[in-house]
Design an enzyme around this catalytic site. Structure first.
Site, PDB file in Angstrom:
ATOM      1  N   GLY A 162      29.331  58.530  54.604  1.00  0.00           N
ATOM      2  CA  GLY A 162      28.525  59.655  55.036  1.00  0.00           C
ATOM      3  C   GLY A 162      27.701  60.351  53.976  1.00  0.00           C
ATOM      4  O   GLY A 162      26.798  61.119  54.308  1.00  0.00           O
ATOM      5  N   ASP A 163      27.997  60.085  52.682  1.00  0.00           N
ATOM      6  CA  ASP A 163      27.191  60.675  51.606  1.00  0.00           C
ATOM      7  C   ASP A 163      27.168  59.688  50.440  1.00  0.00           C
ATOM      8  O   ASP A 163      27.418  60.050  49.291  1.00  0.00           O
ATOM      9  CB  ASP A 163      27.774  62.021  51.172  1.00  0.00           C
ATOM     10  N   LEU A 164      26.868  58.428  50.760  1.00  0.00           N
ATOM     11  CA  LEU A 164      27.063  57.348  49.795  1.00  0.00           C
ATOM     12  C   LEU A 164      25.831  57.124  48.918  1.00  0.00           C
ATOM     13  O   LEU A 164      25.276  56.032  48.856  1.00  0.00           O
ATOM     14  CB  LEU A 164      27.465  56.065  50.526  1.00  0.00           C
TER      15      LEU A 164
END
Length: 263
Positions: A162-164
């Site tokens: 999700g926040d890679l």
């Protein structure tokens, strides 16, 4: 050197560190990709194992790509589902809360529960033209243009970091290791789009390894702007208008891509 690493913020939003801890544990659950271990957490802290970084190699990056595909294939209960009762996006000093409502449609999740609330939070900070460009892209996503990949089928909910972006992927002796997630059930291209957005070491090898494990249709990279769009818009909210030109350009790309998919 201490064997643990403590993230701490007095006055953190209620549930912030619990959400991150739950996200890390959920990503680690399938046992397919290295994830930093949660040792303890409380209202204002998260204690993690301390990781030693090493220089990445092309072979290790390719293996990470294969493992990331395996993580995505582990699935999720729904789009927007989160492993904790609350969910957040953004840096330690300025996170904002996002919806935890779960559903069966990527379009509804991405447009209605992520993009449009974020756009609404920027009311008064954008010109009419900027707001219209972003709203048009959100509409193109909301009608289902990107529920599949390159217009093929419909994707099932994947288990997403999700926040890679590259800063949340550490190269360790165990390989590519995940930290600092905004974990949720989402579209598999979300993570690939974030790896691409600001650049990642050996990105082409990561993509090649991913496609070895889970082939993607030709032209899939043209869909990526739709899946990094939330992160770009979040950067406008968090860091200001310096990210706005990139965000509006992405919006135009999304609208044009949706038109080509319809045609």
């Amino acid at each position: 050197m201490s064997s643990d690493f403590i993230k701490q913020r007095p006055g953190a939003p209620a549930g912030f560190f619990a959400a991150e801890a739950a996200g890390l544990q959920w990503l680690a659950e399938p046992g397919v990709v290295p994830v930093v271990e949660v040792l303890d957490h409380g209202a204002d802290f998260l204690r993690l194992e301390r990781l030693g970084e090493v220089a990445p190699s092309a072979a290790v990056a390719r293996e990470f790509g294969r493992k990331l595909a395996g993580l995505h294939d582990a699935g999720a209960p729904g789009f927007g589902w989160t492993p904790a009762d609350s969910a957040f996006f953004g840096p330690l000093d300025a996170p904002f809360e996002v919806s935890t409502e779960s559903g069966s449609s990527f379009a509804d999740f991405w447009a209605d529960r992520r993009l449009l609330p974020l756009l609404s939070s920027l009311s008064g900070e954008l010109s009419g033209e900027e707001e219209a460009e972003i709203a048009s892209a959100a509409w193109a996503i909301g009608v289902g243009s990107f529920d599949g990949i390159c217009g093929h089928g419909v994707e099932e909910p994947a288990r997403i970091h999700g926040d890679l972006w590259s800063g949340n992927l550490l190269w360790t002796a165990a390989g590519g290791t995940l930290i600092d997630p905004a974990a949720h059930g989402g579209h598999r291209l979300e993570d690939l789009a974030l790896l691409d957005l600001f650049g990642t070491a050996h990105l082409e090898e990561i993509f090649a390894g991913y496609e070895e494990a889970h082939p993607l249709p030709e032209g899939w990279r043209e869909d990526l702007p739709a899946h990094s769009f939330f992160a770009l818009l979040a950067h406008v909210r968090l860091f200001g208008r310096g990210f706005l030109d990139q965000t509006v350009n992405a919006a135009r790309s999304i609208t044009a891509r949706a038109r080509r998919l319809r045609d």
